[in-house]
Design a protein around this motif. Sequence first.
Motif, PDB file in Angstrom:
ATOM      1  N   ASP A  45      -4.594   5.505 -11.999  1.00 34.37           N
ATOM      2  CA  ASP A  45      -5.874   6.007 -12.219  1.00 34.37           C
ATOM      3  C   ASP A  45      -6.559   5.293 -13.524  1.00 34.37           C
ATOM      4  O   ASP A  45      -7.625   5.421 -13.465  1.00 34.37           O
ATOM      5  CB  ASP A  45      -5.560   7.666 -12.340  1.00 34.37           C
ATOM      6  CG  ASP A  45      -5.018   8.220 -11.167  1.00 34.37           C
ATOM      7  OD1 ASP A  45      -5.552   7.650 -10.109  1.00 34.37           O
ATOM      8  OD2 ASP A  45      -4.648   9.341 -11.182  1.00 34.37           O
TER       9      ASP A  45
ATOM     10  N   SER B 169       0.949  -1.209  -0.122  1.00 29.43           N
ATOM     11  CA  SER B 169       0.062   0.193  -0.031  1.00 29.43           C
ATOM     12  C   SER B 169       0.873   1.195  -0.217  1.00 29.43           C
ATOM     13  O   SER B 169       0.432   2.119  -0.662  1.00 29.43           O
ATOM     14  CB  SER B 169      -0.796  -0.177   1.328  1.00 29.43           C
ATOM     15  OG  SER B 169      -1.972  -0.886   1.205  1.00 29.43           O
TER      16      SER B 169
ATOM     17  N   ARG C 153      -7.279   1.469 -12.843  1.00 26.94           N
ATOM     18  CA  ARG C 153      -8.122   0.580 -11.798  1.00 26.94           C
ATOM     19  C   ARG C 153      -9.310   0.387 -12.440  1.00 26.94           C
ATOM     20  O   ARG C 153     -10.275  -0.628 -11.878  1.00 26.94           O
ATOM     21  CB  ARG C 153      -8.284   1.638 -10.619  1.00 26.94           C
ATOM     22  CG  ARG C 153      -7.062   1.377  -9.779  1.00 26.94           C
ATOM     23  CD  ARG C 153      -6.746   2.515  -8.520  1.00 26.94           C
ATOM     24  NE  ARG C 153      -5.490   2.321  -7.774  1.00 26.94           N
ATOM     25  CZ  ARG C 153      -5.004   3.131  -7.104  1.00 26.94           C
ATOM     26  NH1 ARG C 153      -5.355   4.219  -6.812  1.00 26.94           N
ATOM     27  NH2 ARG C 153      -3.981   2.730  -6.214  1.00 26.94           N
TER      28      ARG C 153
ATOM     29  N   MET D 219       1.261   6.704  -9.998  1.00 22.49           N
ATOM     30  CA  MET D 219      -0.138   6.772  -9.643  1.00 22.49           C
ATOM     31  C   MET D 219      -1.123   7.433 -10.793  1.00 22.49           C
ATOM     32  O   MET D 219      -2.273   6.869 -10.736  1.00 22.49           O
ATOM     33  CB  MET D 219      -0.080   8.118  -8.869  1.00 22.49           C
ATOM     34  CG  MET D 219       0.544   8.167  -7.447  1.00 22.49           C
ATOM     35  SD  MET D 219      -0.252   6.576  -6.229  1.00 22.49           S
ATOM     36  CE  MET D 219       0.919   5.565  -6.363  1.00 22.49           C
TER      37      MET D 219
ATOM     38  N   GLU E 112      -3.528  -3.771  -7.247  1.00 22.63           N
ATOM     39  CA  GLU E 112      -3.828  -2.425  -7.814  1.00 22.63           C
ATOM     40  C   GLU E 112      -4.156  -1.335  -6.685  1.00 22.63           C
ATOM     41  O   GLU E 112      -5.120  -0.439  -7.008  1.00 22.63           O
ATOM     42  CB  GLU E 112      -4.717  -2.210  -9.071  1.00 22.63           C
ATOM     43  CG  GLU E 112      -3.975  -2.962 -10.124  1.00 22.63           C
ATOM     44  CD  GLU E 112      -4.352  -2.644 -11.680  1.00 22.63           C
ATOM     45  OE1 GLU E 112      -4.775  -1.443 -11.889  1.00 22.63           O
ATOM     46  OE2 GLU E 112      -4.345  -3.418 -12.425  1.00 22.63           O
ATOM     47  N   GLY E 113      -4.033  -1.398  -5.626  1.00 15.59           N
ATOM     48  CA  GLY E 113      -4.427  -0.882  -4.113  1.00 15.59           C
ATOM     49  C   GLY E 113      -5.477  -1.465  -3.736  1.00 15.59           C
ATOM     50  O   GLY E 113      -6.650  -1.706  -4.271  1.00 15.59           O
TER      51      GLY E 113
ATOM     52  N   THR F  51       2.242  -9.177 -11.299  1.00 15.74           N
ATOM     53  CA  THR F  51       1.340 -10.057 -12.165  1.00 15.74           C
ATOM     54  C   THR F  51       2.003 -10.108 -13.741  1.00 15.74           C
ATOM     55  O   THR F  51       1.979  -9.056 -14.043  1.00 15.74           O
ATOM     56  CB  THR F  51      -0.047  -9.316 -11.887  1.00 15.74           C
ATOM     57  OG1 THR F  51      -0.276  -9.210 -10.552  1.00 15.74           O
ATOM     58  CG2 THR F  51      -1.178 -10.136 -12.672  1.00 15.74           C
TER      59      THR F  51
ATOM     60  N   ARG G  20      -9.364  11.528   0.542  1.00 14.96           N
ATOM     61  CA  ARG G  20      -8.359  12.790   0.254  1.00 14.96           C
ATOM     62  C   ARG G  20      -9.138  13.918  -0.868  1.00 14.96           C
ATOM     63  O   ARG G  20      -8.907  14.822  -0.655  1.00 14.96           O
ATOM     64  CB  ARG G  20      -7.145  12.306  -0.083  1.00 14.96           C
ATOM     65  CG  ARG G  20      -6.114  11.817   1.032  1.00 14.96           C
ATOM     66  CD  ARG G  20      -4.801  11.338   0.468  1.00 14.96           C
ATOM     67  NE  ARG G  20      -3.908  10.755   1.451  1.00 14.96           N
ATOM     68  CZ  ARG G  20      -2.712  10.250   1.288  1.00 14.96           C
ATOM     69  NH1 ARG G  20      -2.293  10.420  -0.031  1.00 14.96           N
ATOM     70  NH2 ARG G  20      -2.162   9.796   2.145  1.00 14.96           N
TER      71      ARG G  20
ATOM     72  N   SER H 184      10.188  14.269  -3.086  1.00 15.11           N
ATOM     73  CA  SER H 184       9.008  13.801  -4.079  1.00 15.11           C
ATOM     74  C   SER H 184       9.626  13.655  -5.385  1.00 15.11           C
ATOM     75  O   SER H 184       9.042  13.397  -6.390  1.00 15.11           O
ATOM     76  CB  SER H 184       8.415  15.503  -4.220  1.00 15.11           C
ATOM     77  OG  SER H 184       9.375  16.440  -4.671  1.00 15.11           O
TER      78      SER H 184
END
Length: 405
Positions: A240, A131, A243, A236, A364-365, A157, A376, A177
Amino acid sequence: MDQLLTKETIEWRDRAREVARKVVLPNAWKYDRLQEYPWEIKEALAAAELMKVWIPKEYGGAGGGVLDLCVVVEELSRCCGGTGVLFAVNALGSFPILLAGTEEQKQKYLPGIASGEKLIAFGLSEKGAGSDAGGLETRAELVGEDYVLNGLKKWNTNGPAADLNTVFAVTDPESKSRRVSAFLLEKDMEGYSVPYVEDKMGIRCVPVGELKLDNCKVPQSQLLGGKPGLGFKHAMMTLDRARPGVASQAVGLAQGALDFALLYATQRHQFGKPISAFQMTQQTLADMATKVEAARSLVYTAARAVDAGVPSLTKYAAMCKYFATDVAMEVTTNAVQIFGGNGFMRDYPVEKYMRDAKITQIYEGTNQVQQMVIARNLMKGAHELKHLEKYIPVEEQMGVDHDNL
Ligand code: CAA
């Protein structure tokens, strides 16, 4: 509900449905038992040109969008959840190239993926970075003209079958960052190996392995986009876009389990009538069907949001993944319940759906991460609710004595 889809999306769905019914369904349980990669299924997907759905035309693809990808994943997963992911994971692995690759990288890798000749995986997770993806420790150091990668990737995978792997590694440990970069690795590169393949509960036809990078030396041309430090952001952004694919895998699994449960309920007799004649069975079936439809609607909305590039696409992608995969778990479990004792047995089809569904709530989270992402994003939008502020009494007006709390 064909009226709600474009002609192109319906064509993709129908093409996938044909391959799924002709090739996937008859072989699904065989490969589940064998836990082997179904090369004949992959060849059928490539022959039907399904592997090119999401790749732009200029790189040998069909120029479809995420919604087109989703309807294909849904149809495949309706027959076999493992096949759904063995297909969709190539989108996950190649989205970083589409989003951030140099022109040379796109020309080099995308046509092979589009034709189905090359399979690709996505190497983000590690033993200590599931995570907390940003906590990864695989290292990529610039030594002379090359990058040298060292580390161990987990839960990769498709990795054991893949020719290519989009792998994330730390290039600047001091930076907060700009710590991580992505690399495009090929299976024959020096120091690249897959030492372990997992034995899994579900999606057993697609291999999940460890990826070991032991002084894996690659030229700088393998650095995604040619610039270091953007890897986490690109991971990230990739998730998006990917997912909704996991969510459509869930919708397909739920629909497939519902199909079997509905048929079985009309055939199985108890107390002198089909179990579908009992209101409790009808209630369960109605509940299952309603939830599948709600999940599908949210997945299609999220996929459309991604295709349109709306600013809130992160939230929609997380919402559809969270909702649809929980629905899949519930619906597939209820399908086993409708099959009763037979549902628990491997000679019957539905227990596989339940086993295949479980991973959709995790990879995938996890769904807990999705809820965090949704929350958030909700907080970010809270300032838009200022017009409601005057209707909420401030604490002082309510007589709260802060000094004595
Ligand atoms: N798009 C663009 N940028 C984003 C972003 C997004 N959706 N989300 C975060 N970022 C950016 C932030 O803006 C921030 O940038 P700056 O440093 O410039 O400010 C940076 O990324 C860090 O963001 P956060 O502070 O939000 O990061 P975090 O450490 O708190 O983590 C998280 C956020 C959402 C929990 C993230 O770690 C996450 O998604 N975790 C789950 C990982 C995951 O899904 N793993 C699955 C891997 S694939 C798989 O399952 C296996 C398979 O093969 C199928």
